[in-house]
Design an enzyme around this catalytic site. Structure first.
Site, mmCIF file in Angstrom:
data_model
loop_
_atom_site.group_PDB
_atom_site.id
_atom_site.type_symbol
_atom_site.label_atom_id
_atom_site.label_comp_id
_atom_site.label_asym_id
_atom_site.label_seq_id
_atom_site.Cartn_x
_atom_site.Cartn_y
_atom_site.Cartn_z
ATOM 1 N N HIS A 121 0.228 2.761 -8.193
ATOM 2 C CA HIS A 121 -0.698 4.192 -7.896
ATOM 3 C C HIS A 121 -1.926 3.550 -8.887
ATOM 4 O O HIS A 121 -2.376 4.523 -9.210
ATOM 5 C CB HIS A 121 0.035 5.147 -8.258
ATOM 6 C CG HIS A 121 1.191 5.654 -7.219
ATOM 7 N ND1 HIS A 121 1.183 5.576 -5.949
ATOM 8 C CD2 HIS A 121 2.099 6.455 -7.514
ATOM 9 C CE1 HIS A 121 2.182 5.983 -5.588
ATOM 10 N NE2 HIS A 121 2.945 6.506 -6.236
ATOM 11 N N LEU A 129 0.799 -1.242 -0.055
ATOM 12 C CA LEU A 129 -0.061 -0.060 0.232
ATOM 13 C C LEU A 129 0.857 1.270 0.105
ATOM 14 O O LEU A 129 1.976 1.188 0.551
ATOM 15 C CB LEU A 129 -0.981 0.056 1.235
ATOM 16 C CG LEU A 129 -2.086 -0.947 1.584
ATOM 17 C CD1 LEU A 129 -2.695 -0.825 2.741
ATOM 18 C CD2 LEU A 129 -2.827 -0.997 0.122
ATOM 19 N N ASP A 130 0.350 2.194 -0.623
ATOM 20 C CA ASP A 130 1.154 3.491 -0.535
ATOM 21 C C ASP A 130 1.235 4.090 0.811
ATOM 22 O O ASP A 130 0.355 3.683 1.912
ATOM 23 C CB ASP A 130 0.391 4.612 -1.484
ATOM 24 C CG ASP A 130 0.389 4.132 -2.909
ATOM 25 O OD1 ASP A 130 1.390 3.419 -3.253
ATOM 26 O OD2 ASP A 130 -0.392 4.731 -3.621
ATOM 27 N N VAL A 131 2.123 4.862 1.119
ATOM 28 C CA VAL A 131 2.405 5.542 2.262
ATOM 29 C C VAL A 131 1.049 6.234 2.748
ATOM 30 O O VAL A 131 0.741 5.825 4.080
ATOM 31 C CB VAL A 131 3.679 6.756 2.507
ATOM 32 C CG1 VAL A 131 3.648 7.407 3.485
ATOM 33 C CG2 VAL A 131 4.883 6.007 2.079
#
Length: 233
Positions: free
Chosen positions: A187, A100-102
């Protein structure tokens, strides 16, 4: 199993440090101090280091409710790793099954079983991933159809796999939808809604396959997966 190997696999000690602990007389087997690193253990013997009972770690399968500000990586980076949120022995063995992205929150699955995580993330398996998405503005009419057909994202040479969209009542944070995808491109969800002339304000993963995020887990909390959850992948 050799005693020094058992110590190195059940504690944070390296093999050499385990031998030193043995030589100092810190290790007992069935109540007897053992200093021989090559001592052979059987499965039923009681091993204690400095009085604390030890057991082999084994293969672990964990779910974490990821907060913002953490990276799904095992290498030090700009942000701390989600592995740092786990109070476990031998954390260096663990890796995240997917990322997962930050700034994305929610379900992260963590293990040391490479084959299991490959089954989870392989594009051939087309495992459903469920997200709650907060958008900057109302979604255009017909978005469901476009997502179901597949979108061509900027810089890509093939469209996304069909995705399912459910519109939800707006919240104080903004417009919300539930999105189910079967991929994990870079993304991807942010780029999908950008292609629909919108922007993602917040993104939260709720479920992977049949494994749903435990509602009792606060951000940063984790638990072991059940046998049924592990077997579902």
């Amino acid at each position: 199993m050799r005693l020094d190997r058992f110590l190195s696999e059940s504690t944070e000690l390296t093999r050499s440090l385990a031998k030193k602990a043995l030589h100092r007389g810190e290790v007992e087997v069935d109540g007897e101090v053992i200093k021989n690193a090559a001592f052979k253990l059987d499965d039923k013997q009681d091993v204690r280091w400095m009085g604390a009972p030890l057991s082999l770690v084994g293969v672990r399968y964990l779910m974490l409710n990821k907060p913002t500000g953490y990276e799904c990586t095992t290498r030090p980076g700009r942000y701390p790793s989600v592995i740092e949120l786990l109070d476990v022995t031998k954390p260096g063995r663990l890796h995240t099954a997917g990322r997962l992205d930050v700034d994305t929150t929610g379900l992260v699955l963590i293990t040391e079983d490479g084959q299991w995580s490959h089954r989870l993330t392989s594009p051939k398996r087309r495992c459903d991933k469920h997200y709650l998405v907060t958008l900057a503005r109302p979604l255009a009419e017909g978005a469901e159809h476009l997502l179901a057909e597949g979108l061509m994202l900027e810089g890509e040479d093939r469209p996304t796999l069909p995705a399912r969209l459910e519109r939800l009542p707006a919240s104080d944070e903004g417009e919300r939808v539930r999105l189910v995808i079967q991929e994990g491109r870079y993304h991807q969800i942010k780029r999908m809604f950008a292609a629909l002339d919108n922007a993602v304000v917040a993104l939260h993963r709720e479920q992977i396959g049949d494994i749903a995020l435990d509602p009792s887990l606060a951000p940063g909390d984790w638990r072991e997966l059940t046998e049924a959850e592990v077997a579902s992948i």
